[in-house]
Design a protein around this motif. Structure first.
Motif, mmCIF file in Angstrom:
data_model
loop_
_atom_site.group_PDB
_atom_site.id
_atom_site.type_symbol
_atom_site.label_atom_id
_atom_site.label_comp_id
_atom_site.label_asym_id
_atom_site.label_seq_id
_atom_site.Cartn_x
_atom_site.Cartn_y
_atom_site.Cartn_z
ATOM 1 N N THR A 187 0.661 -1.236 0.021
ATOM 2 C CA THR A 187 0.061 -0.109 -0.038
ATOM 3 C C THR A 187 0.819 1.099 0.128
ATOM 4 O OG1 THR A 187 -0.058 -0.218 2.510
ATOM 5 C CG2 THR A 187 -1.958 -1.119 1.043
ATOM 6 N N ASN A 188 2.128 1.029 0.567
ATOM 7 C CA ASN A 188 2.850 2.375 0.581
ATOM 8 C C ASN A 188 4.059 2.407 -0.026
ATOM 9 O OD1 ASN A 188 0.838 3.597 2.661
ATOM 10 N ND2 ASN A 188 1.766 2.191 3.967
ATOM 11 N N GLY A 189 4.372 1.136 -0.638
ATOM 12 C CA GLY A 189 5.803 1.062 -1.171
ATOM 13 C C GLY A 189 5.842 1.754 -2.496
ATOM 14 N N PRO A 190 7.104 1.554 -3.272
ATOM 15 C CA PRO A 190 7.072 2.040 -4.895
ATOM 16 C C PRO A 190 6.509 1.168 -5.695
ATOM 17 C CG PRO A 190 9.240 1.047 -3.866
ATOM 18 C CD PRO A 190 8.394 1.141 -2.655
ATOM 19 N N LEU A 191 6.082 1.740 -6.857
ATOM 20 C CA LEU A 191 5.497 1.098 -7.808
ATOM 21 C C LEU A 191 6.099 -0.201 -8.102
ATOM 22 C CD1 LEU A 191 3.976 3.984 -10.082
ATOM 23 C CD2 LEU A 191 2.745 2.595 -8.440
ATOM 24 N N THR A 192 7.317 -0.089 -8.365
ATOM 25 C CA THR A 192 8.209 -1.251 -8.981
ATOM 26 C C THR A 192 8.062 -2.257 -7.784
ATOM 27 O OG1 THR A 192 9.892 -0.381 -7.602
ATOM 28 C CG2 THR A 192 9.986 0.184 -9.947
ATOM 29 N N GLU A 193 7.654 -2.349 -6.475
ATOM 30 C CA GLU A 193 7.526 -3.280 -5.628
ATOM 31 C C GLU A 193 6.259 -3.769 -5.330
ATOM 32 O OE1 GLU A 193 9.869 -4.905 -3.396
ATOM 33 O OE2 GLU A 193 11.205 -4.184 -5.192
ATOM 34 N N GLN A 194 4.940 -3.031 -5.658
ATOM 35 C CA GLN A 194 3.630 -3.117 -5.318
ATOM 36 C C GLN A 194 3.217 -4.455 -5.916
ATOM 37 O OE1 GLN A 194 1.300 0.283 -6.068
ATOM 38 N NE2 GLN A 194 2.098 1.277 -4.132
ATOM 39 N N GLY A 195 3.588 -4.698 -7.330
ATOM 40 C CA GLY A 195 3.213 -5.870 -8.047
ATOM 41 C C GLY A 195 3.575 -7.218 -7.107
ATOM 42 N N TRP A 196 4.794 -7.095 -6.754
ATOM 43 C CA TRP A 196 5.273 -8.217 -5.935
ATOM 44 C C TRP A 196 4.753 -8.491 -4.537
ATOM 45 C CZ3 TRP A 196 8.217 -11.639 -8.098
ATOM 46 C CH2 TRP A 196 9.164 -11.675 -9.160
ATOM 47 N N ALA A 197 4.524 -7.338 -3.801
ATOM 48 C CA ALA A 197 3.923 -7.237 -2.554
ATOM 49 C C ALA A 197 2.566 -7.468 -2.441
ATOM 50 C CB ALA A 197 4.067 -5.773 -2.165
ATOM 51 N N TYR A 198 1.662 -7.130 -3.565
ATOM 52 C CA TYR A 198 0.342 -7.897 -3.354
ATOM 53 C C TYR A 198 0.365 -8.973 -3.728
ATOM 54 C CZ TYR A 198 -2.110 -3.265 -3.124
ATOM 55 O OH TYR A 198 -2.801 -2.065 -2.790
ATOM 56 N N THR A 199 0.998 -9.710 -4.746
ATOM 57 C CA THR A 199 0.899 -11.094 -4.814
ATOM 58 C C THR A 199 1.419 -11.875 -3.587
ATOM 59 O OG1 THR A 199 1.581 -10.827 -7.214
ATOM 60 C CG2 THR A 199 2.121 -13.112 -6.272
ATOM 61 N N LEU A 200 2.259 -11.227 -2.971
ATOM 62 C CA LEU A 200 2.778 -12.216 -1.748
ATOM 63 C C LEU A 200 1.718 -12.180 -0.734
ATOM 64 C CD1 LEU A 200 4.997 -13.946 -0.056
ATOM 65 C CD2 LEU A 200 6.063 -11.711 0.443
ATOM 66 N N TRP A 201 1.179 -10.920 -0.477
ATOM 67 C CA TRP A 201 0.176 -10.727 0.436
ATOM 68 C C TRP A 201 -0.938 -11.656 0.319
ATOM 69 C CZ3 TRP A 201 -2.356 -4.942 0.959
ATOM 70 C CH2 TRP A 201 -3.330 -5.233 2.207
ATOM 71 N N GLY A 202 -1.255 -11.776 -1.296
ATOM 72 C CA GLY A 202 -2.370 -12.705 -1.390
ATOM 73 C C GLY A 202 -1.976 -14.132 -1.003
ATOM 74 N N THR A 203 -0.758 -14.492 -1.564
ATOM 75 C CA THR A 203 -0.186 -15.887 -1.062
ATOM 76 C C THR A 203 -0.279 -16.321 0.390
ATOM 77 O OG1 THR A 203 1.394 -15.710 -2.972
ATOM 78 C CG2 THR A 203 1.733 -17.453 -1.226
ATOM 79 N N LEU A 204 -0.082 -15.160 1.265
ATOM 80 C CA LEU A 204 0.034 -15.217 2.739
ATOM 81 C C LEU A 204 -1.304 -15.429 3.152
ATOM 82 C CD1 LEU A 204 2.420 -12.806 3.972
ATOM 83 C CD2 LEU A 204 2.839 -15.310 3.642
ATOM 84 N N ASP A 205 -2.466 -14.672 2.220
ATOM 85 C CA ASP A 205 -3.855 -14.929 2.693
ATOM 86 C C ASP A 205 -4.229 -16.130 2.613
ATOM 87 O OD1 ASP A 205 -4.347 -12.022 3.127
ATOM 88 O OD2 ASP A 205 -4.642 -11.521 1.227
ATOM 89 N N VAL A 206 -3.805 -16.888 1.414
ATOM 90 C CA VAL A 206 -4.163 -18.267 1.391
ATOM 91 C C VAL A 206 -3.561 -19.365 2.530
ATOM 92 C CG1 VAL A 206 -3.976 -20.279 -0.125
ATOM 93 C CG2 VAL A 206 -4.342 -17.904 -1.134
ATOM 94 N N ASN A 207 -2.422 -18.917 2.877
ATOM 95 C CA ASN A 207 -1.527 -19.969 3.508
ATOM 96 C C ASN A 207 -1.567 -19.581 5.075
ATOM 97 O OD1 ASN A 207 0.249 -21.550 1.614
ATOM 98 N ND2 ASN A 207 0.288 -19.636 0.603
ATOM 99 N N VAL A 208 -1.744 -18.432 5.284
ATOM 100 C CA VAL A 208 -1.822 -18.017 6.717
ATOM 101 C C VAL A 208 -3.115 -17.894 7.259
ATOM 102 C CG1 VAL A 208 -0.918 -16.301 8.421
ATOM 103 C CG2 VAL A 208 0.387 -16.946 6.614
ATOM 104 N N SER A 209 -4.017 -17.155 6.801
ATOM 105 C CA SER A 209 -5.398 -16.745 7.315
ATOM 106 C C SER A 209 -6.657 -17.568 6.525
ATOM 107 C CB SER A 209 -5.521 -15.170 7.187
ATOM 108 O OG SER A 209 -5.452 -14.916 5.977
ATOM 109 N N ALA A 210 -5.970 -18.179 5.608
ATOM 110 C CA ALA A 210 -7.132 -18.901 4.759
ATOM 111 C C ALA A 210 -8.292 -17.849 4.377
ATOM 112 C CB ALA A 210 -7.669 -20.103 5.292
ATOM 113 N N ASP A 211 -7.992 -16.612 4.136
ATOM 114 C CA ASP A 211 -8.917 -15.521 3.559
ATOM 115 C C ASP A 211 -8.863 -15.552 2.188
ATOM 116 O OD1 ASP A 211 -10.715 -13.523 2.949
ATOM 117 O OD2 ASP A 211 -9.721 -12.302 4.669
ATOM 118 N N LEU A 212 -9.705 -16.432 1.599
ATOM 119 C CA LEU A 212 -9.489 -16.660 0.062
ATOM 120 C C LEU A 212 -10.162 -15.235 -0.723
ATOM 121 C CD1 LEU A 212 -10.789 -20.451 -0.247
ATOM 122 C CD2 LEU A 212 -8.431 -19.230 0.093
ATOM 123 N N ASP A 213 -11.137 -14.601 -0.305
ATOM 124 C CA ASP A 213 -11.537 -13.436 -1.009
ATOM 125 C C ASP A 213 -10.482 -12.401 -0.989
ATOM 126 O OD1 ASP A 213 -13.990 -14.621 -1.228
ATOM 127 O OD2 ASP A 213 -14.682 -13.862 0.500
#
Length: 329
Positions: A240-266
């Motif tokens: 949400t606050n990082g440079p544009l060059t990092e946001q694509g990577w960051a959102y992807t990892l965030w979604g991966t953690l949603d699946v593996n950590v919190s099981a929040d699939l939405d």
């Protein structure tokens, strides 16, 4: 006639003396000429030797100047290509230094913690995709006095290089010590505790620098070592606050953690989709994330929809994907 004979003998005697004198003069003149010619020859030899010596000295000076010039160019080239990490000796109180905890020792212990974390992090991203990538070029810089080759190299690296610098200090507090580390222009991180906890304080300071310099990789480190809540906090802030060059990577990892950590699939679906829209060098991580989210949601048709382009994209070794991650795909 006896008188004529006498005069003849006298004349011949005088002539003999004259001839002897002339011969003596000729010999002396010949010797003088030989001595002069030998002197001239020696002078010519000396001049030739001096000329050769002068030419040799000039060639030597040219070679020395060429070697110095090539050496300076090599130093400058190395300085320009320097993208490593330099940990400068920390400032420490005299009593700590007297007990062996010198500035160089503190910097080395700090560096050991940082390298251990970097080694213990597995990432699908190649090292050169990070904004601050120093690879294995990490070193402790010990200050020197005088102008040595090392100091000359340091001056050039400071002038032309792109190395990242870490500085810091250890100070006394009423309850123990405080360890502070600074990375570039980022805000310093300070950690306090008893002197006996120095290693733990150094680890915390190294983690703070790791988070500041490479937040994506630090989030992966936290997740891979069971610190899931911290990992989510770091990666969500980067997304949400990082440079544009990092946001694509960051959102992807965030979604991966949603699946593996919190099981929040939405949330996983939402974050992975954002990661896909931001992706630069490669879409593969975001596509894998979406396939996982849809599969766990029971949306087989959606999972298949994302799997078709993923199968195609995963066959190409994109510059945004590490070799290990490509081969595992």
């Amino acid at each position: 006639d006896p008188e004529v004979a006498r005069k003849t003998v006298e004349f011949l005697g005088k002539q003999s003396q004259l001839l002897e004198t002339q011969n003596k003069h000729l010999e002396e003149d010949h010797a003088a000429r030989l001595h002069y010619l030998r002197g001239q020859a020696r002078e010519v030899d000396i001049r030739r030797f001096a000329l050769r010596l002068r030419i040799g000295l000039q060639i030597f000076l040219v070679l020395v100047a060429t070697a110095v010039g090539i050496g300076a160019l090599i130093f400058i080239r190395d300085a320009i290509e320097d993208h490593g990490l330099v940990v400068e000796a920390f400032s420490v109180p005299p009593d700590l230094a007297g007990n062996g905890l010198t500035g160089e020792v503190v910097a080395t212990r700090f560096l050991d913690k940082l390298q251990a974390m970097q080694t213990a992090t597995t990432s699908e991203r190649p090292a050169d995709s990070y904004q601050y990538n120093w690879g294995s070029d990490i070193k402790v810089e010990i200050p020197e006095t005088g102008l040595s080759l090392r100091e000359f190299s340091k001056l050039l690296r400071d002038r032309f290089g792109h190395a990242n610098h870490i500085t810091g200090e250890v100070i006394r507090t009423p309850t123990g010590i405080a360890v502070t580390a600074r990375f570039g222009d980022a805000a310093p991180a300070t950690f306090t505790g008893p002197e006996s906890d120095f290693d733990e304080l150094a680890r915390e300071a190294a983690e703070a620098v790791y988070r500041t310099s490479q937040p994506y990789r630090f989030s992966q480190f936290l997740f891979q070592h069971g610190r899931n809540a911290e990992s989510l906090d770091v990666i969500s802030d980067l997304a949400t606050n990082g440079p544009l060059t990092e946001q694509g990577w960051a959102y992807t990892l965030w979604g991966t953690l949603d699946v593996n950590v919190s099981a929040d699939l939405d949330s996983a679906r939402k974050h992975c989709s954002k990661g896909l829209s931001y992706s630069g060098a490669s879409t593969v991580p975001a596509e894998i994330c979406l396939v996982g989210a849809e599969s766990w949601s029971g949306h087989d048709e959606k999972a298949f929809q994302y799997s078709v382009p993923l199968e195609l994209h995963s066959q190409e070794n994109s510059p945004g994907i590490s070799k290990v991650f490509f081969e595992s795909n």
